[in-house]
Design a protein around this motif. Structure first.
Motif, PDB file in Angstrom:
ATOM      1  N   GLU A  10       0.833  -1.211   0.000  1.00 50.99           N
ATOM      2  CA  GLU A  10       0.000   0.000   0.000  1.00 50.99           C
ATOM      3  C   GLU A  10       0.861   1.252   0.000  1.00 50.99           C
ATOM      4  O   GLU A  10       0.547   2.248  -0.675  1.00 50.99           O
ATOM      5  CB  GLU A  10      -0.919  -0.006   1.216  1.00 50.99           C
ATOM      6  N   LEU A  11       1.970   1.226   0.767  1.00 50.79           N
ATOM      7  CA  LEU A  11       2.865   2.370   0.812  1.00 50.79           C
ATOM      8  C   LEU A  11       3.484   2.645  -0.553  1.00 50.79           C
ATOM      9  O   LEU A  11       3.581   3.804  -0.989  1.00 50.79           O
ATOM     10  CB  LEU A  11       3.960   2.138   1.858  1.00 50.79           C
ATOM     11  N   ARG A  12       3.916   1.581  -1.245  1.00 57.64           N
ATOM     12  CA  ARG A  12       4.484   1.757  -2.581  1.00 57.64           C
ATOM     13  C   ARG A  12       3.454   2.329  -3.545  1.00 57.64           C
ATOM     14  O   ARG A  12       3.766   3.187  -4.372  1.00 57.64           O
ATOM     15  CB  ARG A  12       5.019   0.425  -3.093  1.00 57.64           C
ATOM     16  N   GLN A  13       2.217   1.847  -3.447  1.00 57.29           N
ATOM     17  CA  GLN A  13       1.169   2.347  -4.333  1.00 57.29           C
ATOM     18  C   GLN A  13       0.897   3.827  -4.076  1.00 57.29           C
ATOM     19  O   GLN A  13       0.727   4.612  -5.008  1.00 57.29           O
ATOM     20  CB  GLN A  13      -0.103   1.516  -4.133  1.00 57.29           C
ATOM     21  N   ARG A  14       0.869   4.196  -2.794  1.00 61.67           N
ATOM     22  CA  ARG A  14       0.635   5.604  -2.468  1.00 61.67           C
ATOM     23  C   ARG A  14       1.797   6.473  -2.941  1.00 61.67           C
ATOM     24  O   ARG A  14       1.591   7.588  -3.421  1.00 61.67           O
ATOM     25  CB  ARG A  14       0.462   5.765  -0.956  1.00 61.67           C
ATOM     26  N   SER A  15       3.007   5.954  -2.808  1.00 63.47           N
ATOM     27  CA  SER A  15       4.171   6.721  -3.248  1.00 63.47           C
ATOM     28  C   SER A  15       4.136   6.940  -4.749  1.00 63.47           C
ATOM     29  O   SER A  15       4.425   8.034  -5.245  1.00 63.47           O
ATOM     30  CB  SER A  15       5.459   5.989  -2.860  1.00 63.47           C
ATOM     31  N   ARG A  16       3.774   5.884  -5.499  1.00 67.21           N
ATOM     32  CA  ARG A  16       3.667   6.027  -6.957  1.00 67.21           C
ATOM     33  C   ARG A  16       2.575   7.008  -7.326  1.00 67.21           C
ATOM     34  O   ARG A  16       2.746   7.828  -8.239  1.00 67.21           O
ATOM     35  CB  ARG A  16       3.414   4.664  -7.601  1.00 67.21           C
ATOM     36  N   ALA A  17       1.433   6.931  -6.622  1.00 69.26           N
ATOM     37  CA  ALA A  17       0.333   7.855  -6.902  1.00 69.26           C
ATOM     38  C   ALA A  17       0.738   9.292  -6.593  1.00 69.26           C
ATOM     39  O   ALA A  17       0.425  10.225  -7.345  1.00 69.26           O
ATOM     40  CB  ALA A  17      -0.904   7.461  -6.097  1.00 69.26           C
ATOM     41  N   ASP A  18       1.465   9.471  -5.459  1.00 68.71           N
ATOM     42  CA  ASP A  18       1.906  10.813  -5.087  1.00 68.71           C
ATOM     43  C   ASP A  18       2.905  11.354  -6.102  1.00 68.71           C
ATOM     44  O   ASP A  18       2.838  12.523  -6.497  1.00 68.71           O
ATOM     45  CB  ASP A  18       2.531  10.770  -3.693  1.00 68.71           C
ATOM     46  N   LEU A  19       3.833  10.507  -6.534  1.00 64.01           N
ATOM     47  CA  LEU A  19       4.811  10.934  -7.535  1.00 64.01           C
ATOM     48  C   LEU A  19       4.144  11.265  -8.855  1.00 64.01           C
ATOM     49  O   LEU A  19       4.486  12.267  -9.516  1.00 64.01           O
ATOM     50  CB  LEU A  19       5.852   9.832  -7.728  1.00 64.01           C
ATOM     51  N   SER A  20       3.167  10.451  -9.236  1.00 64.27           N
ATOM     52  CA  SER A  20       2.431  10.718 -10.471  1.00 64.27           C
ATOM     53  C   SER A  20       1.690  12.038 -10.392  1.00 64.27           C
ATOM     54  O   SER A  20       1.663  12.813 -11.354  1.00 64.27           O
ATOM     55  CB  SER A  20       1.447   9.576 -10.738  1.00 64.27           C
ATOM     56  N   ASP A  21       1.096  12.330  -9.222  1.00 62.81           N
ATOM     57  CA  ASP A  21       0.382  13.594  -9.043  1.00 62.81           C
ATOM     58  C   ASP A  21       1.351  14.769  -9.105  1.00 62.81           C
ATOM     59  O   ASP A  21       1.033  15.820  -9.670  1.00 62.81           O
ATOM     60  CB  ASP A  21      -0.356  13.571  -7.702  1.00 62.81           C
ATOM     61  N   ARG A  22       2.547  14.599  -8.527  1.00 62.27           N
ATOM     62  CA  ARG A  22       3.536  15.673  -8.570  1.00 62.27           C
ATOM     63  C   ARG A  22       3.978  15.960 -10.004  1.00 62.27           C
ATOM     64  O   ARG A  22       4.107  17.128 -10.402  1.00 62.27           O
ATOM     65  CB  ARG A  22       4.747  15.300  -7.722  1.00 62.27           C
ATOM     66  N   TRP A  23       4.201  14.909 -10.790  1.00 63.34           N
ATOM     67  CA  TRP A  23       4.592  15.108 -12.185  1.00 63.34           C
ATOM     68  C   TRP A  23       3.466  15.768 -12.977  1.00 63.34           C
ATOM     69  O   TRP A  23       3.716  16.619 -13.841  1.00 63.34           O
ATOM     70  CB  TRP A  23       4.976  13.780 -12.823  1.00 63.34           C
ATOM     71  N   ARG A  24       2.231  15.368 -12.677  1.00 63.86           N
ATOM     72  CA  ARG A  24       1.095  15.982 -13.378  1.00 63.86           C
ATOM     73  C   ARG A  24       1.013  17.477 -13.068  1.00 63.86           C
ATOM     74  O   ARG A  24       0.807  18.301 -13.964  1.00 63.86           O
ATOM     75  CB  ARG A  24      -0.205  15.286 -12.952  1.00 63.86           C
ATOM     76  N   ARG A  25       1.168  17.847 -11.804  1.00 68.54           N
ATOM     77  CA  ARG A  25       1.132  19.265 -11.446  1.00 68.54           C
ATOM     78  C   ARG A  25       2.328  20.016 -12.026  1.00 68.54           C
ATOM     79  O   ARG A  25       2.210  21.196 -12.391  1.00 68.54           O
ATOM     80  CB  ARG A  25       1.096  19.410  -9.925  1.00 68.54           C
ATOM     81  N   LEU A  26       3.476  19.314 -12.101  1.00 70.75           N
ATOM     82  CA  LEU A  26       4.644  19.957 -12.700  1.00 70.75           C
ATOM     83  C   LEU A  26       4.408  20.258 -14.176  1.00 70.75           C
ATOM     84  O   LEU A  26       4.710  21.363 -14.653  1.00 70.75           O
ATOM     85  CB  LEU A  26       5.855  19.041 -12.531  1.00 70.75           C
ATOM     86  N   ARG A  27       3.853  19.291 -14.899  1.00 65.87           N
ATOM     87  CA  ARG A  27       3.555  19.525 -16.327  1.00 65.87           C
ATOM     88  C   ARG A  27       2.541  20.644 -16.498  1.00 65.87           C
ATOM     89  O   ARG A  27       2.648  21.447 -17.426  1.00 65.87           O
ATOM     90  CB  ARG A  27       3.038  18.239 -16.975  1.00 65.87           C
ATOM     91  N   LEU A  31       3.729  25.973 -18.457  1.00 69.24           N
ATOM     92  CA  LEU A  31       3.372  27.177 -19.204  1.00 69.24           C
ATOM     93  C   LEU A  31       3.552  28.417 -18.346  1.00 69.24           C
ATOM     94  O   LEU A  31       4.140  29.414 -18.778  1.00 69.24           O
ATOM     95  CB  LEU A  31       1.931  27.092 -19.708  1.00 69.24           C
ATOM     96  N   PHE A  32       3.044  28.363 -17.102  1.00 70.02           N
ATOM     97  CA  PHE A  32       3.180  29.528 -16.228  1.00 70.02           C
ATOM     98  C   PHE A  32       4.642  29.830 -15.922  1.00 70.02           C
ATOM     99  O   PHE A  32       5.066  30.991 -15.911  1.00 70.02           O
ATOM    100  CB  PHE A  32       2.420  29.304 -14.915  1.00 70.02           C
ATOM    101  N   ALA A  33       5.452  28.791 -15.672  1.00 67.45           N
ATOM    102  CA  ALA A  33       6.871  29.005 -15.389  1.00 67.45           C
ATOM    103  C   ALA A  33       7.556  29.694 -16.566  1.00 67.45           C
ATOM    104  O   ALA A  33       8.370  30.618 -16.383  1.00 67.45           O
ATOM    105  CB  ALA A  33       7.547  27.673 -15.072  1.00 67.45           C
ATOM    106  N   ALA A  34       7.237  29.242 -17.780  1.00 70.33           N
ATOM    107  CA  ALA A  34       7.837  29.859 -18.972  1.00 70.33           C
ATOM    108  C   ALA A  34       7.367  31.301 -19.122  1.00 70.33           C
ATOM    109  O   ALA A  34       8.163  32.207 -19.423  1.00 70.33           O
ATOM    110  CB  ALA A  34       7.472  29.041 -20.216  1.00 70.33           C
ATOM    111  N   GLN A  35       6.076  31.553 -18.917  1.00 66.01           N
ATOM    112  CA  GLN A  35       5.558  32.916 -19.016  1.00 66.01           C
ATOM    113  C   GLN A  35       6.197  33.827 -17.981  1.00 66.01           C
ATOM    114  O   GLN A  35       6.585  34.964 -18.290  1.00 66.01           O
ATOM    115  CB  GLN A  35       4.039  32.912 -18.838  1.00 66.01           C
ATOM    116  N   ALA A  36       6.321  33.362 -16.742  1.00 63.46           N
ATOM    117  CA  ALA A  36       6.893  34.185 -15.684  1.00 63.46           C
ATOM    118  C   ALA A  36       8.360  34.490 -15.964  1.00 63.46           C
ATOM    119  O   ALA A  36       8.823  35.628 -15.761  1.00 63.46           O
ATOM    120  CB  ALA A  36       6.739  33.483 -14.335  1.00 63.46           C
ATOM    121  N   GLY A  37       9.115  33.488 -16.421  1.00 62.00           N
ATOM    122  CA  GLY A  37      10.517  33.719 -16.735  1.00 62.00           C
ATOM    123  C   GLY A  37      10.702  34.720 -17.858  1.00 62.00           C
ATOM    124  O   GLY A  37      11.528  35.641 -17.766  1.00 62.00           O
ATOM    125  N   VAL A  38       9.920  34.569 -18.923  1.00 61.23           N
ATOM    126  CA  VAL A  38      10.005  35.497 -20.056  1.00 61.23           C
ATOM    127  C   VAL A  38       9.583  36.899 -19.626  1.00 61.23           C
ATOM    128  O   VAL A  38      10.236  37.897 -19.960  1.00 61.23           O
ATOM    129  CB  VAL A  38       9.127  35.001 -21.217  1.00 61.23           C
TER     130      VAL A  38
END
Length: 381
Positions: A10-27, A31-38
């Protein structure tokens, strides 16, 4: 031992889900990161080389503030933030120059800026940002030998750059945004109608209640659809590279309120479906088929919108659903079943209006369809 293995799994599954959610939010933030930098870079360059300020640190600050708080909001909010930043810096500089610096001066300057913004008719966004900017100029670099008009100019330059970047640069395709945002709302409506049909066919009270619960929770998907529509329209209006999307977006604009109405009517239908099963009312094959046809009409409609096609197949399936419900009603239905049939007709009206048919033509077509049994038609290729 078995419990420990399950816990680790269960811990491994939660870790994978959390990592997947982090990558989704990062993606989603790329756009905002690029806009802010420019925006930060362009704001510094504009203030440094065009306005000739050697250290224009307020310019990139203002640009990032405008972009950061305006993500997912209207351009009007970005302009309000620009006004708040510039006004807070100007009034803060003026007051600190005459009163000096210190804890009580900071408090007075913030109160003065808030009252000035209220007097000028500023919105809560303008007031909050102006007060924050007044604190910034009072504590970061208070004026010593004069009023720093350059900081006000830097804030204006940076804010304008932020607004221009928000409006013109690195904009994603608004039609892509709408396709992603529309699908959950349409799918919820189609699945709700389809599940009601299944519940009536099987006599499953549990399935009918699940359909009602799903439709009752659909407000969030409609809200996201409407918010995305507002942002997409703004992008298509302001960004020259996206002007071609304005006409296709009009179809989503016209459909949105009617899909919202259809979802509300589907909830009424689902409640009556629950009551039908609780009371043991019989569901005729035509009534079940009408729900299936209405569900298919919704599913086809979102595909036709995404493809930019005239929604002829949607209209055909909608009128077929109304005709089947009308035939079921004429053959005799109990009270709750009659309400379900009436709601199919109401949802049919919503769908016809959503496809761009006028009020008068919709009323005529729905009335005509309710008085006949449809002939089987070939599905769209």
């Amino acid at each position: 031992m078995h419990t420990t293995v399950e816990a680790l799994t269960e811990l491994r599954q939660r870790s994978r889900a959390d990592l997947s959610d982090r990558w989704r939010r990062l993606r989603g933030s790329l756009l905002f990161a690029a806009q802010a930098g420019v925006a930060a870079s362009l704001a510094w360059l504009a203030a440094h080389y065009l306005v000739r300020h050697p250290h224009p640190y307020f310019a990139p600050i203002a640009a990032v503030i405008v972009l950061n708080v305006s993500v997912g909001q209207r351009l009007r909010r970005a302009v309000e933030l620009l006004a708040g930043v510039a006004l807070g810096i100007l009034l803060g500089d003026l007051l600190i120059y005459f009163t000096g610096t210190g804890p009580w001066q900071i408090g007075v300057s913030v109160a003065f800026v808030i009252l000035a913004c209220v007097f000028l008719g500023g919105s809560p966004t303008v007031i909050g940002q102006a007060a924050s900017s007044a604190v910034l100029v009072s504590t970061l670099a208070p004026p010593q030998s004069g009023i720093y008009y350059s900081r006000f100019i830097d804030a204006v330059v940076g804010g304008v750059v932020g607004v221009l970047v928000l409006a013109l640069l690195l904009q994603i395709n608004p039609l892509t945004v709408m396709k992603r945002a529309a699908a959950p709302a349409f799918d919820c409506l189609a699945e709700g109608l389809r599940d009601c049909a299944r519940a009536l066919a099987s006599g499953s009270l549990e399935q009918a209640q699940a359909a009602l619960n799903a439709l009752s929770d659909a407000d969030s998907s409609i809200t996201r659809f409407q918010d995305a529509l507002a942002d997409a329209r703004e992008t298509a209006t302001l960004a020259p590279v996206r002007w071609r999307a304005r006409v296709p977006l009009t179809e989503y604009v016209d459909a949105a309120p009617h899909i919202d109405h259809a979802l509300r009517n589907a909830r009424v239908l689902a409640r009556r479906t629950v009551t039908m099963i609780e009371d043991g009312e019989e569901a005729s094959p035509n009534l079940i088929a009408s729900l299936q046809s209405a569900a298919e009409a919704v599913a086809v409609f979102v595909r036709e919108l995404a493809a930019g096609r005239e929604p002829d197949r949607t209209r055909e399936l909608t009128l077929a659903a109304v005709a089947l419900a009308g035939e079921a009603y004429r053959r005799g239905l109990d009270f709750s079943a009659g309400v379900v049939a009436a709601q199919v007709r109401t949802i049919g009206t919503d769908l016809m209006l959503a496809t761009g048919v006028s009020d008068r033509a919709t009323a005529r077509l729905i009335h005509r369809a309710a008085g006949r049994v449809p002939r089987p038609s070939r599905s769209a290729g």
